[in-house]
Scaffold this motif. Structure first.
Motif, PDB file in Angstrom:
ATOM      1  N   GLU A  42      22.371 -27.085  -5.284  1.00 50.67           N
ATOM      2  CA  GLU A  42      21.651 -26.711  -4.074  1.00 50.67           C
ATOM      3  C   GLU A  42      20.649 -27.813  -3.769  1.00 50.67           C
ATOM      4  N   GLU A 102      15.682 -13.811  -3.309  1.00 56.03           N
ATOM      5  CA  GLU A 102      16.183 -15.002  -4.002  1.00 56.03           C
ATOM      6  C   GLU A 102      17.233 -14.609  -5.037  1.00 56.03           C
ATOM      7  N   ALA A 103      17.061 -13.449  -5.658  1.00 58.88           N
ATOM      8  CA  ALA A 103      18.026 -12.973  -6.646  1.00 58.88           C
ATOM      9  C   ALA A 103      19.388 -12.734  -6.011  1.00 58.88           C
ATOM     10  N   ASN A 106      20.951 -16.096  -5.472  1.00 61.69           N
ATOM     11  CA  ASN A 106      21.404 -16.666  -6.742  1.00 61.69           C
ATOM     12  C   ASN A 106      22.668 -15.981  -7.253  1.00 61.69           C
ATOM     13  N   ASN A 107      22.785 -14.694  -6.993  1.00 64.13           N
ATOM     14  CA  ASN A 107      24.015 -13.989  -7.385  1.00 64.13           C
ATOM     15  C   ASN A 107      25.223 -14.535  -6.629  1.00 64.13           C
ATOM     16  N   TYR A 109      25.380 -17.598  -5.342  1.00 58.48           N
ATOM     17  CA  TYR A 109      25.602 -18.941  -5.887  1.00 58.48           C
ATOM     18  C   TYR A 109      26.458 -18.861  -7.153  1.00 58.48           C
ATOM     19  N   ALA A 110      26.108 -17.933  -8.028  1.00 58.09           N
ATOM     20  CA  ALA A 110      26.845 -17.788  -9.294  1.00 58.09           C
ATOM     21  C   ALA A 110      28.302 -17.428  -9.027  1.00 58.09           C
ATOM     22  N   SER A 113      30.090 -20.508  -7.596  1.00 56.78           N
ATOM     23  CA  SER A 113      30.171 -21.607  -8.569  1.00 56.78           C
ATOM     24  C   SER A 113      31.181 -21.314  -9.668  1.00 56.78           C
ATOM     25  N   LYS A 134      17.475 -19.934   3.468  1.00 54.70           N
ATOM     26  CA  LYS A 134      17.004 -19.213   2.303  1.00 54.70           C
ATOM     27  C   LYS A 134      16.007 -18.109   2.675  1.00 54.70           C
ATOM     28  N   TYR A 142      24.404 -25.729  -0.068  1.00 53.85           N
ATOM     29  CA  TYR A 142      25.065 -25.393  -1.327  1.00 53.85           C
ATOM     30  C   TYR A 142      26.425 -26.079  -1.325  1.00 53.85           C
ATOM     31  N   ARG A 390      18.661 -28.615  -7.234  1.00 54.84           N
ATOM     32  CA  ARG A 390      18.930 -27.677  -8.316  1.00 54.84           C
ATOM     33  C   ARG A 390      20.401 -27.736  -8.699  1.00 54.84           C
ATOM     34  N   ILE A 392      23.496 -26.009 -10.423  1.00 57.73           N
ATOM     35  CA  ILE A 392      23.864 -24.611 -10.615  1.00 57.73           C
ATOM     36  C   ILE A 392      25.037 -24.537 -11.576  1.00 57.73           C
TER      37      ILE A 392
END
Length: 458
Positions: A42, A102-103, A106-107, A109-110, A113, A134, A142, A390, A392
């Motif tokens: 990111e 943000e969580a 991030n979920n 993103y995970a 990824s 964001k 991303y 960042r 990831i």
């Protein structure tokens, strides 16, 4: 997916894999979790931007990148070759996370990824990118790239071109020139493989690195399940799942400035100081003086390599055999010399260089290295584009621990990304290593005549 209208297979020009891609293709063949190949990141911009203009710049940047249009193909001989696709890229999404947490981001993103590219990476687009608004209101890019078409250097180069396009669009100026693509650099690799220099490099690893069995080390120490007290080799993680995670830890403010000052005054690379600190920690926790690391080298010395993108990074073994009775300054000098020698032989293919290991270890599930290291002091974008970077996790890691020393933002905040195998390397050990690196460097820079043995006690 292969898009209708793409060139017929008979009209394509196929290129062999280069030196760096060959070991990745070997891993791709045998690893069941193909998302291991994903390089995910990111880049969050911390200035106000026009979302529509940035989406246009992102789309144009990827369309104009030769590296991004590279695809893999399994030929009739079951060999992986590559070609440039003229297919239209998949649509790039703009996703607004306003009002979300943000969580939640991030979920997502995970999830992205940890999704492997389809068809085992063959004949399919090998990148995915999204423009994100964001929860804090900042825009971010991303991206997930297959390592087969790009390394970290190339990915940052693509992002720089995206930003440069945004600036051109914003100012109403002509777009910057299209990058030249990786083939010129790859062709140099093809010629190298048949050269005397290639033979010399292979001989170096045989005679100078693996002249006898190296000593395995791990940050988990001599009592870990990976370390064999009565053997020179250690154990590798036997699970093909290779569950991985990333822990990003910054250095204390001012440390890199002191490192740079010392490196300049003593004519060594800053990298050599960080590598010496890591080498000394391994020596301390494993109670040995023979320390071997896997050193990732960007191979971006020529203009074609610098500007071509693609995948050029090589992981080559570097071995340090000096004792802990040497001074900090002597240790820096010897580490620098070892790294420079390593760089001179960095084009050696992994298959050739690593084959000498088998003289001294019983099988491929044993190892002389548990740790890979990469020094990437470059995050080059545009001085008018402040950002945060960042890495990831793709959820997998092939090595027990992979260390990347890099800046986390445009302000130059330096730190380390620790990409590690969960259950094989502990977060506690990583934090101990990180603290040791900072304490060791501060103490050594303050008293460079002290021996490594003395500094290890701090």
């Amino acid at each position: 997916m292969v898009t209708k209208g793409e060139l017929d297979m008979s009209e394509r020009t196929y290129y062999p894999l280069n030196i760096s891609q060959k070991i990745l293709a070997f891993s791709l063949k045998f690893v069941p979790k193909k998302e291991l190949m994903n390089i995910c990141s990111e880049i969050e911009f911390t200035r106000e931007l026009d979302a529509k203009l940035m989406l246009q710049a992102l789309t144009l940047g990827l369309m104009r990148s030769p590296s991004a249009s590279m695809r893999m193909h399994l030929n009739e001989n079951k060999e992986i070759v590559q070609y440039f696709s003229d297919a239209a890229p998949e649509k790039i999404d703009y996703l607004d996370y306003t009002g979300k947490t943000e969580a939640e981001l991030n979920n997502d993103y995970a999830k992205w990824s940890r999704t492997a590219f389809p068809n085992k990476h063959m004949d399919t687009q090998l990148y995915m990118a999204k423009l994100i608004k964001k929860p804090n209101g900042n825009l971010a890019i991303y991206s997930s790239f297959s390592h087969l078409i790009a390394d970290s250097y190339a990915i940052m180069q693509i992002h720089k071109e995206i930003v440069d396009i945004y600036v051109s669009l914003e100012k109403g100026e002509a777009l910057p020139p299209v990058s030249q693509g990786p083939i010129a650099a790859y062709e140099a690799d093809y010629k190298y493989l048949a050269s005397d220099k290639s033979k010399d490099d292979v001989a170096y690893f045989d005679k100078c690195v693996f002249d006898n069995a190296p000593q395995f080390t791990t940050i988990m120490g001599k009592d870990s399940k990976a370390f064999n007290k009565n053997k020179r080799y250690g154990n590798m993680n036997k699970s093909l799942l290779m569950k991985g995670a990333v822990l990003a830890l910054p250095f204390e403010k001012g440390l890199d400035d002191k490192v740079m000052k010392y490196a300049t005054e003593h004519k060594v690379s800053p990298q050599s100081l960080y590598v010496l600190a890591i080498r000394t920690f391994l020596s301390k926790v494993c109670e040995v003086e023979d320390v071997t690391l896997n050193n990732s080298i960007a191979r971006r010395a020529t203009i074609a390599q610098k500007k071509g993108g693609g995948t050029m990074v090589n992981g080559v073994v570097v071995r340090f055999r000096f004792g802990n009775n040497v001074s900090f300054s002597d240790g820096c000098a010897q580490t620098y010399e070892g790294l420079c020698t390593n760089y001179r032989h960095a084009n050696a293919t992994y298959e050739d260089a690593s084959s000498f290991e088998m003289k001294f270890k019983p099988n491929s599930l044993k190892a002389f290295t548990s740790l890979g290291i990469s020094y990437q002091p470059y995050l080059f974008l545009n001085e008018n584009f402040p950002f945060k970077y960042r890495h990831i996790s793709n959820g997998r890691q092939a090595q027990s621990l992979y260390i990347t020393i890099l800046p986390f933002d445009s302000e130059g905040t330096l730190g380390i990304d620790y990409d590690y195998q969960v259950g094989w390397t502990s977060e506690e050990a990583i934090r101990s290593l990180h603290k040791f690196i900072q304490d060791f460097l501060n103490a050594g820079l303050a008293a460079p005549d002290k021996t490594l043995a003395e500094l290890m006690k701090n």
